[in-house]
Every structure is written in structure tokens, then in C-alpha cells.
Design a protein around this motif. Structure first.
Motif, mmCIF file in Angstrom:
data_model
loop_
_atom_site.group_PDB
_atom_site.id
_atom_site.type_symbol
_atom_site.label_atom_id
_atom_site.label_comp_id
_atom_site.label_asym_id
_atom_site.label_seq_id
_atom_site.Cartn_x
_atom_site.Cartn_y
_atom_site.Cartn_z
ATOM 1 N N GLY A 79 -6.915 6.491 -8.710
ATOM 2 C CA GLY A 79 -7.811 5.671 -7.986
ATOM 3 C C GLY A 79 -7.145 4.985 -6.925
ATOM 4 O O GLY A 79 -6.257 5.490 -6.201
ATOM 5 N N ASP A 80 -7.784 3.848 -6.384
ATOM 6 C CA ASP A 80 -7.468 3.123 -5.146
ATOM 7 C C ASP A 80 -6.086 2.582 -5.533
ATOM 8 O O ASP A 80 -6.211 1.234 -6.103
ATOM 9 C CB ASP A 80 -8.523 2.388 -4.651
ATOM 10 C CG ASP A 80 -8.215 1.504 -3.443
ATOM 11 O OD1 ASP A 80 -7.140 2.063 -2.767
ATOM 12 O OD2 ASP A 80 -8.716 0.449 -3.029
ATOM 13 N N GLN A 81 -5.006 2.875 -5.062
ATOM 14 C CA GLN A 81 -3.514 2.529 -5.493
ATOM 15 C C GLN A 81 -3.417 2.320 -6.844
ATOM 16 O O GLN A 81 -2.794 1.691 -7.323
ATOM 17 C CB GLN A 81 -3.628 1.275 -4.603
ATOM 18 C CG GLN A 81 -3.613 1.189 -3.290
ATOM 19 C CD GLN A 81 -2.341 2.013 -2.555
ATOM 20 O OE1 GLN A 81 -1.415 1.656 -2.931
ATOM 21 N NE2 GLN A 81 -2.732 2.856 -1.749
ATOM 22 N N GLU A 82 -4.051 3.391 -7.566
ATOM 23 C CA GLU A 82 -3.641 3.671 -9.078
ATOM 24 C C GLU A 82 -3.126 4.858 -9.204
ATOM 25 O O GLU A 82 -3.690 5.714 -8.758
ATOM 26 C CB GLU A 82 -4.928 3.207 -9.750
ATOM 27 C CG GLU A 82 -5.267 1.929 -9.856
ATOM 28 C CD GLU A 82 -6.735 1.652 -10.853
ATOM 29 O OE1 GLU A 82 -6.921 2.712 -11.380
ATOM 30 O OE2 GLU A 82 -7.420 0.734 -10.659
ATOM 31 N N ALA A 90 -2.247 9.966 -7.669
ATOM 32 C CA ALA A 90 -3.216 8.950 -7.566
ATOM 33 C C ALA A 90 -4.529 9.151 -8.390
ATOM 34 O O ALA A 90 -5.089 10.523 -8.346
ATOM 35 C CB ALA A 90 -3.654 8.974 -6.029
ATOM 36 N N GLY A 148 -0.142 -3.863 3.597
ATOM 37 C CA GLY A 148 -1.391 -3.905 4.010
ATOM 38 C C GLY A 148 -1.952 -4.155 5.444
ATOM 39 O O GLY A 148 -0.912 -4.560 6.285
ATOM 40 N N GLN A 208 1.177 5.349 0.469
ATOM 41 C CA GLN A 208 0.721 6.472 0.986
ATOM 42 C C GLN A 208 0.680 7.522 -0.137
ATOM 43 O O GLN A 208 1.465 7.579 -0.852
ATOM 44 C CB GLN A 208 1.432 6.960 2.409
ATOM 45 C CG GLN A 208 1.118 5.962 3.317
ATOM 46 C CD GLN A 208 1.781 6.271 4.826
ATOM 47 O OE1 GLN A 208 2.746 7.212 4.742
ATOM 48 N NE2 GLN A 208 1.211 6.035 5.782
ATOM 49 N N THR A 209 -0.003 8.605 0.305
ATOM 50 C CA THR A 209 -0.077 9.868 -0.652
ATOM 51 C C THR A 209 0.203 11.159 0.171
ATOM 52 O O THR A 209 -0.280 11.044 1.396
ATOM 53 C CB THR A 209 -1.473 9.928 -1.360
ATOM 54 O OG1 THR A 209 -2.192 10.036 -0.490
ATOM 55 C CG2 THR A 209 -1.180 8.625 -2.568
ATOM 56 N N ASP A 243 -3.161 13.928 -5.204
ATOM 57 C CA ASP A 243 -2.468 13.261 -3.965
ATOM 58 C C ASP A 243 -1.109 12.523 -4.690
ATOM 59 O O ASP A 243 -1.188 12.023 -5.764
ATOM 60 C CB ASP A 243 -3.475 12.012 -3.787
ATOM 61 C CG ASP A 243 -4.490 12.568 -3.015
ATOM 62 O OD1 ASP A 243 -4.399 13.722 -2.098
ATOM 63 O OD2 ASP A 243 -5.719 12.103 -3.051
ATOM 64 N N VAL A 286 0.826 -1.217 0.136
ATOM 65 C CA VAL A 286 -0.183 -0.248 0.098
ATOM 66 C C VAL A 286 0.857 1.304 -0.084
ATOM 67 O O VAL A 286 1.844 1.345 0.961
ATOM 68 C CB VAL A 286 -0.933 0.027 1.206
ATOM 69 C CG1 VAL A 286 -1.835 1.318 1.239
ATOM 70 C CG2 VAL A 286 -1.834 -1.199 1.185
ATOM 71 N N GLN A 300 6.801 2.723 0.742
ATOM 72 C CA GLN A 300 5.569 2.041 0.677
ATOM 73 C C GLN A 300 5.576 1.205 1.971
ATOM 74 O O GLN A 300 6.414 1.036 2.611
ATOM 75 C CB GLN A 300 5.596 0.977 -0.479
ATOM 76 C CG GLN A 300 6.885 0.020 -0.372
ATOM 77 C CD GLN A 300 7.225 -0.766 -1.547
ATOM 78 O OE1 GLN A 300 6.642 -0.438 -2.756
ATOM 79 N NE2 GLN A 300 8.079 -1.917 -1.551
ATOM 80 N N LYS A 325 1.906 10.370 -4.835
ATOM 81 C CA LYS A 325 2.520 9.110 -4.498
ATOM 82 C C LYS A 325 3.956 9.136 -3.382
ATOM 83 O O LYS A 325 4.903 9.715 -3.833
ATOM 84 C CB LYS A 325 2.847 8.134 -5.416
ATOM 85 C CG LYS A 325 3.589 6.679 -5.193
ATOM 86 C CD LYS A 325 3.436 5.980 -6.539
ATOM 87 C CE LYS A 325 3.956 4.344 -6.000
ATOM 88 N NZ LYS A 325 4.155 3.634 -7.444
#
Length: 387
Positions: free
Chosen positions: A340-343, A338, A379, A36-37, A370, A34, A376, A372
Motif C-alpha cells: 500500500g502507500d508506504q505500507e 510494498a 516528505g 523509496q522502492t 516493489d 517516505v 529513507q 523497500k
């Protein structure tokens, strides 16, 4: 033999397949990565370099005597304010025997010259009086009387010149003997007076100390040092690696160690054209005039640090410099935003100034994006940490 080889090969294949299945099963059991941003923020970014030094007066005046002797009395102390012309000290002259003898001989020589000139004048005056009476009766011509008149006037000038020389010789004798003479009044050489108004910074002499006059061959003994404490400057040094970044006219922010919670504005107005080697490095002297000192008293000699403001931008859209990546081929900066969700998608950016922590972003992102973070984390359900 052939059957044995076949069995061994099958066993190897089955083992490899089992190992692959186990590896894939373990990978599926790991938590997903996962990222963070962070969002950009408005920052005031200041690019600066530091210089160490001290606070000194812009002009420090050393008061020195015009005659050698012994300090008879001192009228000031360090920390006092004086006006121009105020009496600082009084010198008692100890005459030099050789100079005193020479001055005395000079008086005798000038007295003889004056007496000779006076005798000549009296003689010329007697001749003038007689010739004038004869001229008025018409006995002698005008040309003859003019010659007598010229001789009389020349004799009169010579006696006046001899009188002045004798008077100067006597005054010189008095100055050598006592340091003063009649007619000097407040400008007597035994009286040392302030040449400027200001605060007395130091009085390095005491009553009874011998002092030497300032002349072409000797800088003389300092009686006191004066300065205007409202005109102070920062004197410091910068390393050769930083001197190429600075120029005259840049703003300075002065921090004085002995004065807490106050910073002083200044302007860089001098950079030494030649460096000095100190502890294996080349240092260049700088000076900056401090502004607005009316309400704060800074003692001369206090150590201080100066932040030389190389560049500054207010309310800049900024991100942490650690979020910026660089293309391996073009070396152009970019970030990942970012979508999308983790995209994430790549965004090329145009950077401005940086203070080493935050960097200004001129183009490429908005304040709501947001960004990146490349540190990392794993999860939920597992230990969170940074790679």
C-alpha cells in the motif's frame, strides 16, 4: 513554607507539561518519512576473481648447438617463420688441442691394429688356400680343413672390424677438428637447424659469438627460441585467499592491455600445488590455454589480466544486495514489499549467487514487486536526504 513548596511543585508540573506540548507540536510539524522502492530486474550475474600475469607460448623451444665453437653465420631474424629442418646458423669449430691430440693418437693406434689384423688375415688366407687344395685332393680330413676355415673367417672378421674402427677414428678426428666429416651431409654438427616449425621469438647470439654445446654437464648456449604463436597460454598468479575457490576446467576471460576492445576465452588447466611467498603474501601460479587465436596475433610476453569465472547465471531475477535484510534470531534473509502507500510487509526470500552488487533471488518475490529501500527520505516540502 508549606505553601512555597506547593507553588514550586505546581510551577515544575506546569513547565513539564508545557515542554511536552511544545515537543509534540514540533513533531507534528515535521514531514513524514517516505521510503523509496525498487523493482527486481533480470540480470546476468557473474561471480569472478582476478589474476594478473602475461601471455606466453605454450611451448617455447630453445635451439642449441651440438658442438662448441664460434658463430660463423646466422640465417634468421626474430619474427620470421621457419619450418622444421631449416638452417638457422653455422658454427665454426675451434678444436681443443687436448681432444685433437687424443683423436690423432687414436687414429695411430687403430691404424696399427688394422695393419696387424691385415697381416694376420693374409697369413690365414695363404694357409686356407693351401689346405683347401689338399682337402679337394683328399689329402687332409674334413675336420682339419674346418679348423683352418674357421681361423680364416675369424681373421677376415678381425680385419673388417679393425678397418671400421680406423674409419671411425678418422671421422672422430675430422669432427673434432672441423665439426663435420664425409658422409654426414645435412646433419653436420656445424649446421644448426630448426627442430620444430614456428616463429622465431628471439635470436640472442650474433656472428662471432662463442657458443657451448649442449651435453650432460652444460645446458649449452641458446642459438634461437621458436614457438607456435597459435598456441598461447596465460600465465599468472592468484592469492592464497582465492586459490581455494578455483579449480581446473573453469572458464577464463583474458584481457590484454595492448589489445583494446578484445577479450579472449581460455580454460584454466593448471594450478600450482605449491605457493611462493611474494611481498609478504603467498601466490599460486596458474595457467590457462587461450582459444581461437587464428584471427588475432598476440605477441609473447604481453601483460594480461584474467577473470576466472567461478559461477554465472543468465536472466536471473535479481535485486541490489543492499535491499536484503537478515533476521537477528534466525539470520535468514528477507525483504519488505510494498502492499500500500508506504505500507510494507516482510517476505522471506531464498538467495542465489551474488557479485557483491546484485544478488539472485530464487524464491519469495516476483518481478512486479516493489522492494523497500532502506535509504529513507523526508516528505515534500523539506530537504531530501539519506539517513
Amino acid at each position: 513554607m508549606k505553601r512555597t513548596s506547593t507553588v514550586i511543585l505546581l510551577i515544575v508540573i506546569v513547565g513539564a507539561f508545557a515542554t511536552a506540548l511544545i515537543y509534540l507540536w514540533q513533531k507534528n510539524q515535521e514531514d513524514p518519512v517516505v521510503y523509496q522502492t525498487e523493482t527486481p530486474s533480470k540480470q546476468t550475474i557473474v561471480v569472478q576473481t582476478m589474476a594478473t600475469g602475461s601471455i606466453v607460448p605454450k611451448e617455447e623451444i630453445l635451439i642449441k648447438p651440438n658442438i662448441s665453437g664460434v658463430v660463423e653465420e646466422v640465417f634468421i631474424e626474430a619474427g620470421e617463420f621457419v619450418e622444421r629442418g631449416d638452417l638457422i646458423a653455422k658454427i665454426r669449430v675451434i678444436p681443443n688441442v687436448s681432444s685433437l691430440t687424443s683423436a690423432k693418437n687414436n687414429i695411430a693406434s687403430n691404424r696399427t691394429a688394422f695393419e696387424t689384423a691385415e697381416i694376420n688375415f693374409k697369413t690365414q688366407k695363404s694357409i686356407y688356400d693351401r689346405q683347401k687344395a689338399l682337402f679337394e685332393k683328399g689329402v687332409i680330413s674334413a675336420n682339419d680343413f674346418d679348423q683352418v676355415n674357421n681361423s680364416y673367417l675369424q681373421a677376415k672378421q678381425q680385419v673388417e672390424r679393425a678397418r671400421i674402427d680406423l674409419q671411425q677414428a678418422r671421422q672422430n678426428y675430422d669432427i673434432i677438428k672441423t665439426g663435420t666429416t664425409s658422409g654426414l651431409g645435412n646433419i653436420a654438427q656445424t649446421q644448426v637447424r630448426a627442430t620444430v616449425a614456428g616463429m622465431v621469438l628471439d635470436v640472442p647470439i650474433k656472428e662471432g659469438n662463442q657458443v657451448i654445446e649442449a651435453n650432460n654437464f652444460n645446458e649449452g648456449t641458446s642459438i634461437a627460441s621458436l614457438a607456435d604463436i597459435k598456441k598461447m597460454i596465460f600465465e599468472g598468479k592468484v592469492d592464497e585467499s582465492e586459490v581455494g575457490k578455483i579449480k581446473e576446467g573453469l572458464p577464463l576471460l583474458i584481457t590484454v592491455g595492448a589489445i583494446e576492445n578484445i577479450k579472449f576465452d581460455a580454460i584454466l588447466d593448471y594450478i600450482a600445488p605449491k605457493g611462493i611467498a611474494e611481498n609478504g603474501a603467498i601466490q599460486f601460479a596458474i595457467k590457462g590455454s587461450i582459444k581461437n587465436l587464428e584471427s588475432t596475433f598476440i605477441r609473447a610476453g604481453l601483460s594480461a589480466n584474467a577473470s576466472i569465472i567461478l559461477d554465472r547465471v543468465e536472466d536471473a531475477l535479481a535485486i541490489r544486495e543492499a535491499l536484503v535484510q537478515y533476521d537477528r534470531k534466525t539470520n535468514k534473509p528477507f525483504v519488505e514489499v510494498a502492499v500500500g502507500d508506504q505500507e510494507f510487509e516482510r517476505r522471506d526470500v531464498e538467495l542465489g549467487i551474488s557479485n557483491g552488487i546484485y544478488v539472485e533471488v530464487k524464491k519469495g518475490i516476483t518481478e512486479s514487486d516493489d522492494i523497500k529501500v532502506w535509504n529513507q527520505i523526508k516528505g515534500p516540502g523539506s530537504f531530501a536526504g539519506r539517513n
